[in-house]
Design a protein around this motif. Structure first.
Motif, PDB file in Angstrom:
ATOM      1  N   TRP A  71      -1.112  -0.809   5.890  1.00 29.63           N
ATOM      2  CA  TRP A  71      -0.796  -0.813   4.324  1.00 29.63           C
ATOM      3  C   TRP A  71       0.656  -0.638   4.259  1.00 29.63           C
ATOM      4  O   TRP A  71       1.274   0.416   3.750  1.00 29.63           O
ATOM      5  N   GLU A 126      -1.899   4.704  -5.886  1.00 26.34           N
ATOM      6  CA  GLU A 126      -1.990   3.332  -5.171  1.00 26.34           C
ATOM      7  C   GLU A 126      -2.918   2.293  -5.968  1.00 26.34           C
ATOM      8  O   GLU A 126      -4.000   2.960  -6.794  1.00 26.34           O
ATOM      9  N   THR A 130      -6.083  -1.118  -2.483  1.00 33.54           N
ATOM     10  CA  THR A 130      -5.555  -0.157  -1.415  1.00 33.54           C
ATOM     11  C   THR A 130      -6.397   0.957  -1.218  1.00 33.54           C
ATOM     12  O   THR A 130      -6.979   1.343  -0.301  1.00 33.54           O
TER      13      THR A 130
END
Length: 347
Positions: A71, A126, A130
């Motif tokens: 990520w 986020e 995600t």
């Protein structure tokens, strides 16, 4: 109030001795009945087999660099830096370089500068894409599995804490209204904790933010009750209001980056904690900044209709209490027995 502190006598910080302090409760193979009672009482405890049953794909197996590789656009906060700047996970600095920021002589690091942790708020900072990707690797501890509500909240409320050896946090009380779990994935973290100080007057109202209790700057001093370690696969469960500081001591850890996750759950309610601390919570950030007291007061007042936003009145409180007794006291003896309370609220 707290079982492990039953015979405890508070001592000044200068006299605190971790070896002689009362030991925090440590459990494994935690059954549901014990878990429920500990949470209702607001007792802090460590679960030594917290990640029991986690599979190889669990996020507990990830190293810091794994988060960066999977990520890279993740955006997290660097604690104790000027302005608490944000940093992307793809930046290798955060997991490869120790950056000491601040020191305080009352912290367990003993005046050495500590590196603030990096906190990745997946839960609320986020994109949903995600968050869903991370959730595929999230695993909930076995002792929360019997409650759908707890599984859901744990899965939605987690955040990740990344620390290098030499990192830590200064004493503070979290803002959460629910019970919190800090689950250690990699590395060993030392904890010092102190139950929420009594707040007896609104002029002492405080939020106990980072290091605010040090140096006698609050109406109550920093007087930790105990110190303990939480290692890989273990977790500490602590109630609303418990002050805590942490340290990833280089003496306990090799060089490198270490991971943990913090999340909340709400079942059962911390009812005995509410009864013991409602007035103090009401004159702190839990009552003056966070929406906590409104959900606590009925548990502590037998569903009284008292308005906790107004100046207290002894006469009004007495009348309200007398009305409740009349309503619940079925045998008319002027006392509320366990059986009468159960009949009124548990039937």
């Amino acid at each position: 109030h707290y079982g492990f502190l039953r015979d405890y006598r508070e001592v000044p910080l200068a006299e605190f001795d971790a070896a002689r302090a009362p030991q925090v409760l440590r459990v494994r193979d935690l059954d549901d009945g014990t878990f429920q009672q500990l949470v209702r009482d607001g007792t802090p405890f460590v679960v030594d087999d917290c990640t029991r049953g986690f599979d190889e794909g669990a996020i507990s197996e990830f190293q810091c660099k794994d988060f960066a590789d999977r990520w890279p656009s993740g955006n997290m906060r660097a604690e104790y830096t000027p302005g608490q700047y944000h940093i992307y996970l793809k930046d290798p600095t955060w997991y490869s370089k120790v950056e000491p920021q601040r020191a305080h002589k009352e912290h367990m690091a003993g005046g050495r500068k500590i590196a603030g942790p990096y906190i990745w708020h997946v839960k609320d900072e986020e994109p949903i894409k995600t968050k869903r990707e991370v959730q595929r690797h999230w695993r909930t501890p076995y002792f929360l599995q019997s409650s759908l509500a707890n599984r859901m909240e744990a899965n939605e409320s987690f955040e990740f804490w990344f620390s290098m050896a030499g990192g830590g946090t200064f004493s503070h009380a979290d803002a959460y209204c629910e019970t919190t779990i800090s689950m250690q994935f990699r590395g060993t973290k030392r904890w010092r904790i102190q139950s929420f100080p009594r707040v007896r007057h609104y002029l002492n109202a405080t939020s106990f933010g980072d290091e605010k209790i040090y140096d006698g700057r609050q109406h109550a001093p920093w007087r930790p009750e105990t110190e303990f370690k939480v290692g890989p696969g273990q977790c500490v469960v602590f109630p609303t209001g418990y002050l805590h500081e942490t340290f990833v001591d280089p003496a306990d850890n090799a060089e490198g980056c270490f991971t943990a996750s913090t999340f909340q759950f709400n079942h059962p309610r911390q009812v005995n904690l509410y009864r013991a601390y409602l007035s103090s919570f009401a004159m702190s950030h839990y009552g003056m900044g966070e929406p906590c007291v409104g959900n606590m007061q009925t548990y502590a007042t037998l569903f009284s209709r008292a308005d906790f936003t107004r100046r207290p009145s002894a006469d009004a409180m007495r009348q309200d209490a007398e009305a409740l007794v009349v309503q619940i006291d079925t045998d008319g003896d002027g006392r509320l027995s366990r059986e009468e309370l159960y009949a009124a609220f548990c039937a």
